[in-house]
Design a protein around this motif. Sequence first.
Motif, mmCIF file in Angstrom:
data_model
loop_
_atom_site.group_PDB
_atom_site.id
_atom_site.type_symbol
_atom_site.label_atom_id
_atom_site.label_comp_id
_atom_site.label_asym_id
_atom_site.label_seq_id
_atom_site.Cartn_x
_atom_site.Cartn_y
_atom_site.Cartn_z
ATOM 1 N N ALA A 288 0.833 -1.209 0.000
ATOM 2 C CA ALA A 288 0.000 0.000 0.000
ATOM 3 C C ALA A 288 0.863 1.254 0.000
ATOM 4 O O ALA A 288 0.561 2.217 -0.701
ATOM 5 N N THR A 289 1.928 1.244 0.762
ATOM 6 C CA THR A 289 2.827 2.410 0.782
ATOM 7 C C THR A 289 3.399 2.652 -0.611
ATOM 8 O O THR A 289 3.383 3.785 -1.108
ATOM 9 N N ALA A 290 3.873 1.585 -1.248
ATOM 10 C CA ALA A 290 4.450 1.731 -2.599
ATOM 11 C C ALA A 290 3.403 2.230 -3.587
ATOM 12 O O ALA A 290 3.678 3.087 -4.433
ATOM 13 N N LEU A 291 2.177 1.721 -3.485
ATOM 14 C CA LEU A 291 1.120 2.141 -4.411
ATOM 15 C C LEU A 291 0.641 3.555 -4.114
ATOM 16 O O LEU A 291 0.251 4.280 -5.029
ATOM 17 N N ASP A 292 0.679 3.965 -2.863
ATOM 18 C CA ASP A 292 0.315 5.343 -2.529
ATOM 19 C C ASP A 292 1.361 6.316 -3.060
ATOM 20 O O ASP A 292 1.042 7.424 -3.468
ATOM 21 N N TRP A 293 2.615 5.919 -3.064
ATOM 22 C CA TRP A 293 3.671 6.751 -3.665
ATOM 23 C C TRP A 293 3.368 6.988 -5.150
ATOM 24 O O TRP A 293 3.726 8.028 -5.700
ATOM 25 N N LEU A 294 2.718 6.018 -5.782
ATOM 26 C CA LEU A 294 2.390 6.122 -7.207
ATOM 27 C C LEU A 294 0.998 6.713 -7.446
ATOM 28 O O LEU A 294 0.536 6.752 -8.587
ATOM 29 N N ASP A 295 0.318 7.156 -6.388
ATOM 30 C CA ASP A 295 -1.036 7.723 -6.476
ATOM 31 C C ASP A 295 -2.037 6.757 -7.109
ATOM 32 O O ASP A 295 -2.918 7.171 -7.857
ATOM 33 N N LEU A 296 -1.927 5.476 -6.793
ATOM 34 C CA LEU A 296 -2.816 4.483 -7.387
ATOM 35 C C LEU A 296 -3.955 4.053 -6.469
ATOM 36 O O LEU A 296 -4.890 3.389 -6.922
ATOM 37 N N ILE A 297 -3.918 4.406 -5.192
ATOM 38 C CA ILE A 297 -4.987 4.002 -4.273
ATOM 39 C C ILE A 297 -6.105 5.030 -4.327
ATOM 40 O O ILE A 297 -5.877 6.227 -4.185
ATOM 41 N N ASP A 298 -7.319 4.531 -4.526
ATOM 42 C CA ASP A 298 -8.493 5.397 -4.664
ATOM 43 C C ASP A 298 -9.305 5.516 -3.378
ATOM 44 O O ASP A 298 -9.958 6.530 -3.143
ATOM 45 N N ALA A 299 -9.323 4.456 -2.569
ATOM 46 C CA ALA A 299 -10.160 4.436 -1.369
ATOM 47 C C ALA A 299 -9.471 3.624 -0.281
ATOM 48 O O ALA A 299 -8.565 2.825 -0.549
ATOM 49 N N TYR A 300 -9.918 3.850 0.943
ATOM 50 C CA TYR A 300 -9.343 3.204 2.122
ATOM 51 C C TYR A 300 -10.482 2.730 3.011
ATOM 52 O O TYR A 300 -11.415 3.494 3.277
ATOM 53 N N VAL A 301 -10.389 1.485 3.466
ATOM 54 C CA VAL A 301 -11.330 0.974 4.460
ATOM 55 C C VAL A 301 -10.476 0.393 5.586
ATOM 56 O O VAL A 301 -9.857 -0.662 5.426
ATOM 57 N N PHE A 302 -10.427 1.128 6.690
ATOM 58 C CA PHE A 302 -9.652 0.690 7.840
ATOM 59 C C PHE A 302 -10.593 0.176 8.914
ATOM 60 O O PHE A 302 -11.586 0.839 9.230
#
Length: 185
Positions: free
Chosen positions: A126-140
Amino acid sequence: MGLLTFSINVTLDGCIDHREGIADDETHAFFTRLMDEAGAMLWGRVTYEMMESYWPAVARGTVDAPPAIREWAVKLEAKPKYVVSSTRTAFPWTNSHHIADDLRTGVTRLKDATPDGVLLGSGMLATALDWLDLIDAYVFLVHPRIAGHGPTLYQSGLPGTRRLELMSATPLRSGVVAIHYRRAE
């Protein structure tokens, strides 16, 4: 293009160690519904190997499990599972696939090919994908615990603050709160 949703259990102090959460029927039912809504799962190698070591046996019935946990396992067995790994290329668990492209290209292709969305469940990935601005939503799923140890959410940092918009917050009987956010525009 489907959304990429990062979902994980987290304690109040940010610990994402899977052993620290409350693993009751209601939590498993919540994750089962979340998985049902997604078209595919996405994990890093470490998470895949942890899941692969236990859940297929539960799905086969060779490990005793309550009905909600068995339901999760059976549905997970059938769900397409994609794995990002630079050290492993063979993934024999049913419906498992390797993302061999570079991370941005491989995950973008997966999102494009999965209109029902992709559910991401690996902290480091998730950290790597967030660096690439690829995460659209979060469910924690925030658990009412303070672990006092790691691994922690985004422990290696991000290039900047992520602004999020609250979509929903759902308390569970155990005191866990499921919080759904989308990236703010």
